[in-house]
Design a protein around this motif. Structure first.
Motif, mmCIF file in Angstrom:
data_model
loop_
_atom_site.group_PDB
_atom_site.id
_atom_site.type_symbol
_atom_site.label_atom_id
_atom_site.label_comp_id
_atom_site.label_asym_id
_atom_site.label_seq_id
_atom_site.Cartn_x
_atom_site.Cartn_y
_atom_site.Cartn_z
ATOM 1 N N ALA A 145 0.791 -1.317 0.385
ATOM 2 C CA ALA A 145 0.024 0.189 -0.501
ATOM 3 C C ALA A 145 0.631 1.074 0.144
ATOM 4 O O ALA A 145 0.154 2.389 -0.947
ATOM 5 C CB ALA A 145 -1.033 0.065 1.147
ATOM 6 N N LEU A 146 1.813 1.888 0.770
ATOM 7 C CA LEU A 146 2.440 2.370 0.679
ATOM 8 C C LEU A 146 3.657 3.138 -0.557
ATOM 9 O O LEU A 146 3.622 3.545 -0.794
ATOM 10 C CB LEU A 146 3.870 1.893 1.692
ATOM 11 C CG LEU A 146 3.712 2.421 3.284
ATOM 12 C CD1 LEU A 146 4.474 2.260 4.579
ATOM 13 C CD2 LEU A 146 2.517 4.310 3.609
ATOM 14 N N MET A 147 4.051 0.866 -0.732
ATOM 15 C CA MET A 147 4.979 1.527 -2.482
ATOM 16 C C MET A 147 4.137 2.256 -3.377
ATOM 17 O O MET A 147 4.505 3.239 -4.396
ATOM 18 C CB MET A 147 5.190 0.042 -3.182
ATOM 19 C CG MET A 147 6.387 0.539 -4.062
ATOM 20 S SD MET A 147 8.220 1.382 -3.194
ATOM 21 C CE MET A 147 8.448 1.306 -4.749
ATOM 22 N N SER A 148 2.656 1.811 -3.881
ATOM 23 C CA SER A 148 1.355 2.262 -4.805
ATOM 24 C C SER A 148 1.270 3.712 -4.623
ATOM 25 O O SER A 148 0.922 4.385 -5.670
ATOM 26 C CB SER A 148 0.550 1.215 -5.044
ATOM 27 O OG SER A 148 0.299 1.029 -3.454
ATOM 28 N N GLU A 149 1.408 3.954 -3.163
ATOM 29 C CA GLU A 149 0.907 5.231 -2.731
ATOM 30 C C GLU A 149 2.358 6.806 -3.020
ATOM 31 O O GLU A 149 2.296 7.094 -3.998
ATOM 32 C CB GLU A 149 0.662 5.424 -1.366
ATOM 33 C CG GLU A 149 0.496 6.887 -0.970
ATOM 34 C CD GLU A 149 0.425 6.740 0.808
ATOM 35 O OE1 GLU A 149 -0.785 6.936 1.446
ATOM 36 O OE2 GLU A 149 1.663 6.502 1.757
ATOM 37 N N MET A 152 -4.152 -2.951 -9.514
ATOM 38 C CA MET A 152 -3.508 -2.501 -9.107
ATOM 39 C C MET A 152 -4.603 -2.756 -7.186
ATOM 40 O O MET A 152 -4.323 -4.045 -6.817
ATOM 41 C CB MET A 152 -2.485 -1.028 -8.376
ATOM 42 C CG MET A 152 -2.345 -0.325 -9.655
ATOM 43 S SD MET A 152 -0.405 -1.366 -9.343
ATOM 44 C CE MET A 152 0.269 -0.881 -8.491
ATOM 45 N N ARG A 153 -5.386 -2.297 -7.569
ATOM 46 C CA ARG A 153 -6.522 -3.135 -6.526
ATOM 47 C C ARG A 153 -7.136 -4.301 -6.230
ATOM 48 O O ARG A 153 -6.732 -5.056 -5.063
ATOM 49 C CB ARG A 153 -8.452 -2.379 -6.521
ATOM 50 C CG ARG A 153 -8.711 -1.967 -5.333
ATOM 51 C CD ARG A 153 -10.504 -1.510 -5.728
ATOM 52 N NE ARG A 153 -10.798 -2.900 -6.575
ATOM 53 C CZ ARG A 153 -11.830 -2.702 -7.287
ATOM 54 N NH1 ARG A 153 -12.447 -0.990 -7.360
ATOM 55 N NH2 ARG A 153 -11.971 -3.707 -7.588
ATOM 56 N N ASP A 154 -6.674 -4.859 -7.554
ATOM 57 C CA ASP A 154 -6.986 -6.172 -7.377
ATOM 58 C C ASP A 154 -6.087 -7.202 -7.216
ATOM 59 O O ASP A 154 -5.724 -7.757 -6.471
ATOM 60 C CB ASP A 154 -6.825 -7.468 -9.113
ATOM 61 C CG ASP A 154 -8.942 -7.184 -9.117
ATOM 62 O OD1 ASP A 154 -9.264 -6.513 -8.715
ATOM 63 O OD2 ASP A 154 -8.880 -7.366 -10.426
ATOM 64 N N ALA A 155 -4.551 -6.992 -7.000
ATOM 65 C CA ALA A 155 -3.834 -6.962 -7.424
ATOM 66 C C ALA A 155 -3.203 -7.676 -5.189
ATOM 67 O O ALA A 155 -3.047 -8.139 -4.588
ATOM 68 C CB ALA A 155 -2.452 -6.734 -7.470
ATOM 69 N N VAL A 185 2.669 -4.847 -7.305
ATOM 70 C CA VAL A 185 2.056 -3.321 -6.543
ATOM 71 C C VAL A 185 3.376 -2.903 -6.448
ATOM 72 O O VAL A 185 2.551 -1.260 -6.522
ATOM 73 C CB VAL A 185 1.198 -3.583 -5.700
ATOM 74 C CG1 VAL A 185 -0.224 -3.951 -6.065
ATOM 75 C CG2 VAL A 185 1.974 -4.103 -4.769
ATOM 76 N N SER A 186 4.550 -2.648 -7.017
ATOM 77 C CA SER A 186 5.634 -2.106 -6.330
ATOM 78 C C SER A 186 6.314 -1.505 -7.690
ATOM 79 O O SER A 186 6.959 -0.180 -8.186
ATOM 80 C CB SER A 186 6.363 -2.584 -6.119
ATOM 81 O OG SER A 186 6.129 -3.311 -4.367
#
Lengths: 508, 508, 508, 508
Positions: free
Chosen positions: D305-309, D321-324, D382-383
């Motif tokens: 979550a932090l990385m995609s943010e 991304m949400r799916d992952a 996601v990263s």
């Protein structure tokens, strides 16, 4: 002479097989409504050989005779032949779900290889006999049923140990002019509406079971043959948008002391070659199955696209719908690609024909066997729950409900409710009905169970080449770090052959 | 002239790039231990072009010059070229894990297509320029780094909207004799030990971002270039049975007002063609990735077989071990088959070269991207927990523990403990180390993320053909049940082309 | 008073609903063969409340009245209630495939929560009304159909924007003594043989769509109601070993200006609370679906074990068969475990009842939705191809084929062929027929599509807790390496609540 | 007395074990940098028992003594105990990756059961001895290493048949005051920094191998013990954001004629009970592994979550991304749910303690074992590719590159580049490094291979209940269609127990 569907249907009247369907004796196969979808399905292979745009794929020149024959009866000689066969099977199955007749192709190619091999080893004359038979079949453009899977009985015992020896078809008498066979084949696709059966063993037998190693050809109405079959598709069901037209019957075939003259006997007692015949047939057949199920995939992809369109869903906005469609495409094309690779990396047979690569053929079949369920899931995903909640077509004619139902069925304003209902019923028919169930199970078990594929993959894969390559890497150790003087490249195709010798077959 | 590894290593001395690794300036790339595994990896592509058994695959005849060149620098003209390239990449990667140099191949082929297309549309003369450059690169057998992925900055803004315009490489000045470029490319494979960089955009740009649509070639030591790189592999680590010898460096490359003369500029401001160049490169590259990861699969299959042998496990008795090996084979060969299919169903480009089919190329890359994790899992499954529990190689020389550890490490009595330890360390190195992590991530994201593949599959797949085929089926309705008079066969290959026109390319 | 199946069947005679099945008006629901399997299925929930060994699970004490009621009509107050409900649903569905009546439970619990919440916000008196209604339903032990899913029409427009406003049920008139509703609910399980319908919205509405935010109760034979339904199961089909006895009808229900008195109106225009009602129902329902499909899993596990036994395959020797059975168990029990976890980590509602945890409920439903296809695959894997090749039961009475077929059907010598055929037909019925297709699609889409689950999981999961925990880890940096002075533990249950406060609910 | 991390670290100075790491003798375990991350990891279990917010979970009241002890040393008596243990393990592992000390818990509980059972069968007095030992361990709050996995040697031979008998630990001498043991345990987690080892067999032995059925406790520095260990985590590596602080050492432990006094011997020659001890330990341990890996899942969810943010990607817009992220959550919580279900459906042991349900425990462990690879894949998804392309932290201090790299690293404008780099390195550390590889392999093979889980699931699942239920369904036949008079509900929980008897344990 290449037949049309109508020629084929008429030709069935010349035969008088003993056929039961749903407990009733069938008087005329050509006229039996319960079998019509099956005959239609086979018919596609005839008609597509006539139509301009598909003729090139659906016919081929038989090398041994120089004549143009139906692709489904042709012996493959090149990589391109294999690729054309694969495409042809995909084409006919995208029309009919399963065109059935490719089984004949698979068996004929296997007989071609096995009779030659048997002659080479045993000094027999099966190959010449078979070639005559093949040319006759091609000339008359026959439909052949493959009688391979025995009833088997107690799985823990071999054929000759069974309480009931008829659990496997076997030779009960050898006469001067031919042999007499007896026993039961449990699963024969399209049995009632074939012209002839090709009988063959379903496994390798031990020498003591030599009477069970028998391969031959018999007309469907030979004395002593009884066929107990299921209806083809869902004939007469109003909701069956697809399978009321196309379907497949499957039959149990009893051979009750059936006489076969010598010129139609292609193996008798050569147990090892019987095993080769079975395995070779399996490889050809698994390769064909890849094309067949890709054609089924084409149907689902097309129907899924139509259904989501009728639902008014835009793929660009609904990422999960597009994802599901891409998954469906990925599954279909990735197992199809294995069929292409098997065509490119072929095996040349001493008989002068070619066989698709067994590793890729088995991998492709293994993938489709398990992924057919995912294909159903994805088709359901993009279609929504309507496909099972939709009232039956009888309501379409019920004056008290018709109007209100039509209002309910409307999705996107510019697509008629009836059209949406039609696609929904098609998808139900293909994936959530008896026909859908049949596609699942036949994909999983037809042509051998997943376990059988895995064994063939393991048996044929060049694992030793791979481990030797790694051993060489390790042997060099770390001493030569930075100075790698003598390297020996490994082999890299699935067949494990030297690279240069493999490529020309694709490149010719 | 085709170089050897040693020629290549020596040739690097003629360059003096500004390179930092681990915060230190590298004095001599050719002598830097932290980069040696990367140079070795590239070296495989040189040596395999010299060795008798692989020369046929690793070299090719360049049509535009008639000269024999390294396969990694060749422009493809036939289906066989594509298949040979695929095999060649598999071969070099089964030796080195990742031979890196195929990126040059992918970019050169894309430049060949894009420069021709740009000339046709804009009346420019890029193609001729590029052809001269190509022949020079082939003649000198150079190693080229591909500088494509920009730093990107804020993902929600386009290049010209960035606070820091250097987040994307762009033209800052147009001079009479050339252009000046500036900005940062974030991920350049093998950057420190290349001869030249091919600079290209990483996306389609809008007209207002035309300064970002630039493609050109520059030597690695051009004024203004700084390379910040990671070490290649795991140099100097005793436990790194594989990656102490072979590895890949990856670098950030800063272009700080670098001058490029006109004869090395291949695109400047043609935004649409810049997008075509990127997409075309992506297709060639994804096709190559398939070969690369299949080579990695070969390593795992071989190592897994050796490890289970050393553990004393018989595949015939331990079905779950054989299953895991078959799964590993199935994964590897099924994505490889997509590469084969992409070679067969090629696209002919007006420039006179060929491109692998984008649907199959993207499916193959998509499969390997997600299945690399399963490959690691299966390698671990067949290897057992030892690969992470094994004490380090330093203990092998510890007199107080050496003997007792050797006793512990013994599995099958006839395989030395040291050999078992060697294989275990190889598998750890390939799958449970930084190197293993690198293989995972680079398979997933290298050449584009899974989402990018999915978009390309959807964009290129002939979905309309499929839905039209199904519409025709439904339109016929049920009236013609039993009498199917006029059928129009659908199209059946992924490309959606007419079947007959598609086959010759495979068959020629 | 708790009814028996017979009481229930008789009680239906007191109603006279307008029902069409297959285009024909149904005269007497209680006597209609096409609906009998549906009535039998519901009947299981009545009988199991009578039988000694299941009574404890199938009944419960209603807190608000102190009376013992059928579990399917009970409002949950504890974690144990939730667990008992889950077990009860599994139990009745392992008998009947789908006992249908748990939908009433799910809706009643949601109405209980939503009416209280609406009163608290709007000062209405729905809760009291609903409680009276609830007690009446419990006292008379009624079967309730849930009319939620609207026809929806054009998916790109909101209800009040539709060309045909009847695509959604809505209030057309507000009278002094009640309201009048109009519109169509598209998918109502068991519609023809229910006593009453609970009408509720299928989505959150905007304020301008307040007429569509309506919830109420109506008898099935209220003036203006028309039900168009499909047959329940496969009534009368000889091969339908299971679904000739048990099945589910699904109906379209038209409300054509139906009057509802005030004491049966539980929401009228409160759009936000309408959304809460829908979401809350969805959570209860997805939790129940987990129990239902686990019961279906029990059927497949049992049938698969019987079939492989009849085939004569020993699980100890055939590892791939045992693997398939273990996979089937793993799938079933792993989604069931999510139902258990949802029961343990419950949410307490201000109304005084409890709701299962939404994250675990949605995960469990998501898993079963996609894995039902794998369950079919595994059932087919262990059963073999016979299940679709077996001639129909009519042949069992055909004197010309009966004997020979029996010989063919024999597998293990000590298991009669008829018994093997019976199990084969059961598996075909459950997994490869219309009934099987229905189970697939209803698992995938019933209670919301997979996409709907994913949104709920994302909406309810404490992602911020997780990222804050990681932020704290990173903030500490490396300075405190070896000295970790002040740590703040994170939260660790899915709900993100403080750990100690969560446990008592399970432990009380 | 409950210790703090500092107390624990100091307490290690009282021991003087013979430890080698990387070929070097360790002088002081408490001060050895290569072991510091391991000691920190264990320390979390001490500190969390002190901190207010976690104390309730991390401590428990020992029934046999009435004292408050660390949860990691507690004997479970209720369903709530099992649930608290599961939560506690998740909590400590979400901080430390793997807190190691739960292995002690698992073994102590198994010894508690096995010693009582052995006494009951053989009239021995092991239980009393063990209880005394247990209380001493709890009072001193010790850290115990579990020495179970023998070196094994040739897998095709039993222990007494080995060329080298020391491949398994065994009794070499029985003295008046105790026993002498000898042999090698191959994989002991945290070996160097434990206070004591619990020695136990790793399999059921045959009567002739009775010397190998030995269980006892020895201090780590007993005469004759040598520990050869790997470093814990990645101590001293600047890029190791996580594993420079927390890690796990694993050691080979040689027992070279180690004397054990009688009061520390808990099994000696009782081969059947040795097997029970192993199996029971495995069940407790697999249950704990579920909690451990769920904690690891929490880390990945938070870091993802932090990385995609930091990448600037909005989950609402980027569905894939949400799916992952939802997949990552679904995997983590679905195997965790199996741990919850195992706690609810417990087994009561005659010794007075409880054991988690073996079916759910094994299913949970089986799921995490194979899905850890998917967890890595999703974290990478996601990263983005940055996590392996990011130059090392040394560049952060390189004045020539620092500024330009910071510009490159910037993603979302309001998140500092350094913060983005930090998260990227954390994810690399957890999933794409040696530490990441260790997590994979230890999840797959730690606590038994997937094949071992499958066998336990099959052995413990009530398959017969399921097939009997289906048999009853079939026996009723079709005669009673519509009149189902006598039904006998099946059992429906995984344990197959009667439903009512199972629920109270969860409900008390």
């Amino acid at each position: 002479m290449l037949l049309t569907t109508e020629d084929y249907r008429e030709s069935l009247r010349a035969y008088n097989p003993t056929v039961f369907v749903n407990g009733q004796r069938v008087e005329s196969v050509a006229d039996e409504p319960l079998l019509a979808p099956g005959i239609n399905g086979v018919g596609v292979t005839y008609d597509f050989a006539q139509i301009e745009t598909s003729r090139m794929l659906m016919t081929a020149r038989q090398g041994s005779s120089g004549k143009t024959v139906n692709r489904m009866l042709h012996i493959n000689e090149t990589s391109t032949d294999l690729l054309h066969k694969l495409e042809a099977v995909r084409l006919v199955c995208a029309e009919s779900g399963c065109a059935q007749r490719y089984l004949a192709h698979d068996a004929l190619n296997a007989f071609y290889q096995a009779t030659r091999r048997t002659d080479d080893t045993h000094g027999t004359e099966y190959f010449e006999r078979f070639l005559n038979y093949l040319h006759m079949v091609q000339d008359r453009d026959l439909a052949l049923g493959i009688a391979m899977t025995d009833a088997k009985g107690d799985r823990t015992r071999r054929p000759s140990e069974q309480d009931n020896r008829d659990a496997y078809v076997h030779v009960v008498e050898r006469r001067r002019d031919g042999i007499v066979i007896r026993g039961t084949k449990a699963i024969v696709t399209g049995a009632p509406y074939m012209h002839e059966f090709l009988v063959m063993p379903c496994r390798t037998h031990r020498p003591e079971d030599r009477d069970f190693a028998v391969a031959c050809a018999v007309p469907v109405d030979a004395d002593g043959i009884t066929i107990v079959a299921k209806p083809a598709g869902r004939p007469g069901e109003a909701a069956a948008r697809f399978s009321a037209r196309y379907g497949q019957s499957v039959g149990v075939v009893h051979f009750d002391d059936v006489f076969v003259p010598h010129d139609r006997v292609f193996l008798d007692g050569e147990t090892e070659e019987g095993g080769f015949l079975t395995t070779s047939y399996a490889t050809h057949h698994r390769h064909s199955c890849i094309g067949a199920r890709a054609g089924f995939g084409d149907l689902l992809i097309g129907a899924g696209a139509l259904m989501s369109e009728a639902n008014g869903l835009d793929m660009a906005r609904h990422a999960h719908m597009r994802d599901a469609m891409v998954d469906l495409i990925t599954i279909t094309e990735s197992f199809y690609a294995c069929g292409v690779a098997a065509s490119v990396y072929l095996t040349e047979d001493p008989a002068g024909c070619v066989m698709p690569d067994p590793v890729y053929s088995n991998i492709g079949k293994l993938l489709l066997a398990t992924k057919i369920y995912d294909m159903h899931r994805l088709a359901h995903h993009v279609s929504g729950g309507l496909i099972v909640a939709l009232p039956g077509p009888e309501e379409d004619h019920n004056p008290e409900t018709r109007a209100s139902l039509a209002a309910v069925m409307q999705g996107r304003p510019d697509i008629p409710a009836a059209q949406r209902a039609d696609v929904a019923r098609l998808i139900e028919d293909l994936t959530a009905s008896h026909q859908g169930g049949w596609y699942s199970v036949i994909s999983l078990h037809g042509g051998g169970s997943p376990e059988a594929m895995k064994r063939e993959i393991w048996r044929n894969y060049p694992v030793t080449d791979r481990s030797e390559m790694v051993s060489r890497l390790l042997d060099r150790g770390l001493v030569d770090q930075g100075q790698i003087p003598h390297r020996q490249p490994g082999r890299c195709c699935a067949k494990g052959c030297e690279v240069p010798s493999m490529v020309p077959s694709a490149a010719e």
